[in-house]
Write an enzyme that holds these catalytic residues in place. Structure first.
Site, short mmCIF file in Angstrom:
data_model
loop_
_atom_site.label_atom_id
_atom_site.label_comp_id
_atom_site.label_asym_id
_atom_site.label_seq_id
_atom_site.Cartn_x
_atom_site.Cartn_y
_atom_site.Cartn_z
N GLU A 297 17.08 6.44 39.77
CA GLU A 297 16.12 5.83 40.69
C GLU A 297 14.71 5.75 40.11
O GLU A 297 13.74 6.07 40.78
CB GLU A 297 16.06 6.63 42.00
CG GLU A 297 17.39 6.73 42.69
CD GLU A 297 17.34 7.59 43.96
OE1 GLU A 297 17.95 7.16 44.93
OE2 GLU A 297 16.73 8.66 43.94
C1 TNX Z 1 19.85 10.15 46.09
S1 TNX Z 1 21.67 10.77 43.94
C2 TNX Z 1 19.20 10.86 45.09
C3 TNX Z 1 18.46 12.08 45.44
C4 TNX Z 1 18.43 12.32 46.92
C5 TNX Z 1 19.78 12.02 47.52
C6 TNX Z 1 19.86 12.33 48.98
C7 TNX Z 1 20.49 10.71 43.12
C8 TNX Z 1 20.77 10.72 41.73
N1 TNX Z 1 19.31 10.60 43.73
O1 TNX Z 1 17.16 12.03 44.92
O2 TNX Z 1 18.09 13.65 47.13
O3 TNX Z 1 20.09 10.67 47.30
O4 TNX Z 1 21.14 12.15 49.48
#
Ligand code: TNX
Length: 485
Positions: A297
């Site tokens: 992300e």
């Molecule tokens: C996605 S999964 C994220 C996390 C959040 C999570 C909450 C991922 C690699 N990144 O930063 O905590 O969703 O469900």
């Protein structure tokens, strides 16, 4: 017998029951003495027996931990367990296999053994070894901080289900949780709060070493994650010079829908000095082979910046003799074949991941709609998210890691991992609630042969663990899908 994860094979011998008594001793091969001590430590408080651990001496009516002489199929992590009238014999090639045998033995004791007796084990011949090498649980200690004692408690819980990897999500926007001596403000400033405010916390390097050793004593390898280039507000808030304008942003204590809002500045040279220092200290604290770079992300980073960033950072891991693991977004960059991608998507087809598998990368599967322990079970779950859907225990259990992702063959799957993100989890009882009974479900997917897969049977075995969790003080979710006793 209600063993979770289900063993490869179990043959019952009703004539072979063994009763642990006041005169039972544990005899262990020299390299297995620590496992013998662990077994004794588990059994002594409930039985009140002495259970001396002796080095490789024949004992009368005893429990034997032998290294070598096991069926070759057990490999490095499996074991044979033979319970007969005169002896309990565990055989493995490595101490980790004996540790797994002890977890099975513990589950074979009647529940009364957690608080009373008698201590009769059923006569059995068990042959057992894991399907996948990586059977992980991830704990996010950034969004909410969990103390050393709280993490140890989680380690003890997951070790019982033959989990062998603890992935610690040590840094994120809301907190930096590991002391870095060359950049001390990361912990003292970046670790000073958490979601919702409050004091947060961090592990000193000594405390972190203690956690790693505690896990290692349970044959669990810690994989530390420093999430970059996104998810870095805590670092940016700690050091103004990491920011383009030289101004530190405020600490962040929200959850917000702006996940991925922060980024290290890929064009600033100090970013790379910073990471080289951080990764040097992290590698020195890490006996395991992997460092996790997050890489998910990174919404505030452009595609070319992201690729160039990883081009600079990947060698910093390699030169310290470590391999890299990252969330599957990492596949956007050019990677050494040893790099592992952790899949967290919600679809059962993913082209970049399938292509990576074809190029020789191994994949860890954490599909968010199956394995994310921060998803609610149903609308009544008091904490957690639901962006990937509700995940009751039958959903967590109901997929085959070996064939889940299209064009990712079983041979490319390093294993499975259940992430527990902590935006909404502020107390250990929330860990209990979200992890149990789903961690045992994911653990079984990682360990047991697919031929044992059967929701009815699993649900029945799982139900028998409820009273054990109660006896251990685990505040688990009484899913309506399971007929708890
Ligand atoms: C996605 S999964 C994220 C996390 C959040 C999570 C909450 C991922 C690699 N990144 O930063 O905590 O969703 O469900």
């Amino acid at each position: 017998m209600n063993i979770v994860p289900a063993p490869v094979s179990v043959e019952r011998d009703p004539a072979g029951d063994f009763t642990i008594t006041a005169t039972t001793a544990i005899s262990a091969a020299p390299d297995a003495v620590p496992v013998g001590d662990h077994l004794a430590a588990v059994l002594r408080p409930s039985t009140g027996f002495r259970l001396p651990v002796v080095r490789d001496r024949p004992v009368d009516r005893g429990i034997l931990l032998a290294l070598g002489g096991a069926d070759p199929r057990v490999g490095d992590s499996g074991y044979q367990l033979d319970i007969g009238r005169q002896a309990v014999i565990m055989r493995a090639n490595m101490p980790s296999g004996l540790f797994a045998a002890v977890q099975t033995l513990r589950q074979l004791l009647p529940l009364a053994a957690e608080n009373g007796g008698p201590w009769t084990l059923p006569g059995v011949r068990i042959l057992d070894y894991p399907r996948f090498a990586h059977r992980g649980a991830m704990l996010d200690v950034s969004r909410h901080f969990f103390t050393v004692a709280e993490v140890k408690r989680y380690i003890d819980q997951i070790a019982q289900y033959k989990i062998n990897v603890l992935h610690l999500h040590l840094t994120d926007d809301q907190g930096w949780r590991i002391e870095v001596r060359s950049w001390p403000r990361l912990a003292t400033v970046g670790g000073s709060t958490q979601v919702g405010g409050g004091t947060g916390g961090y592990y000193t390097q000594d405390q972190y070493r203690e956690l790693v050793a505690y896990a290692a004593a349970r044959y669990i390898t810690v994989i530390p994650e420093i999430d970059v280039p996104g998810h870095t507000n805590a670092a940016l808030a700690s050091y103004p010079e990491l920011n383009r304008d030289g101004v530190a942003p405020p600490l962040f204590t929200g959850i917000g829908n702006a996940v991925g809002f922060s980024s290290l500045h890929t064009e600033l040279e100090i970013t790379y000095r910073f990471l080289d220092d951080v990764l040097a200290e992290l590698a020195a604290l890490t006996p395991g082979e992997y460092l996790h770079l997050g890489t998910d992300e990174a919404h505030a980073t452009t595609e070319p910046e992201y690729r160039r960033f990883l081009e600079r950072v990947l060698p910093m891991v390699a030169k310290r003799g470590k391999k890299v693991i990252g969330w599957h977004e990492i596949l956007r960059a050019e990677l050494p074949e040893s790099a592992v991608a952790q899949y967290w998507g919600t679809t059962s087809a993913h082209k970049e991941v399938a292509d990576a598998a074809a190029r020789g990368h191994r994949i860890v599967l954490s599909p968010a709609n199956r394995a994310y322990l921060d998803m609610k079970y149903d609308e009544d779950t008091p904490v957690g998210f639901e962006w990937a859907g509700f995940i009751d225990v039958d959903t967590a259990y109901g997929w085959d890691p070996g064939s889940y992702l299209r064009d990712v063959p079983e041979s490319a799957v390093l294993g499975v991992e259940a992430p527990l993100w902590s935006e909404t989890l502020s107390a250990p009882k929330h860990i209990d609630l979200m992890a149990f009974p789903r961690v045992p479900a994911i653990a079984e997917l990682g360990w047991s042969p697919w031929s044992t897969h059967d929701w009815e049977g699993f649900g029945r075995r799982l139900a028998a663990h409820g009273p054990r969790w109660e006896a251990q003080g685990i505040d688990f979710h009484r899913s309506s899908r399971v007929a708890w006793p």
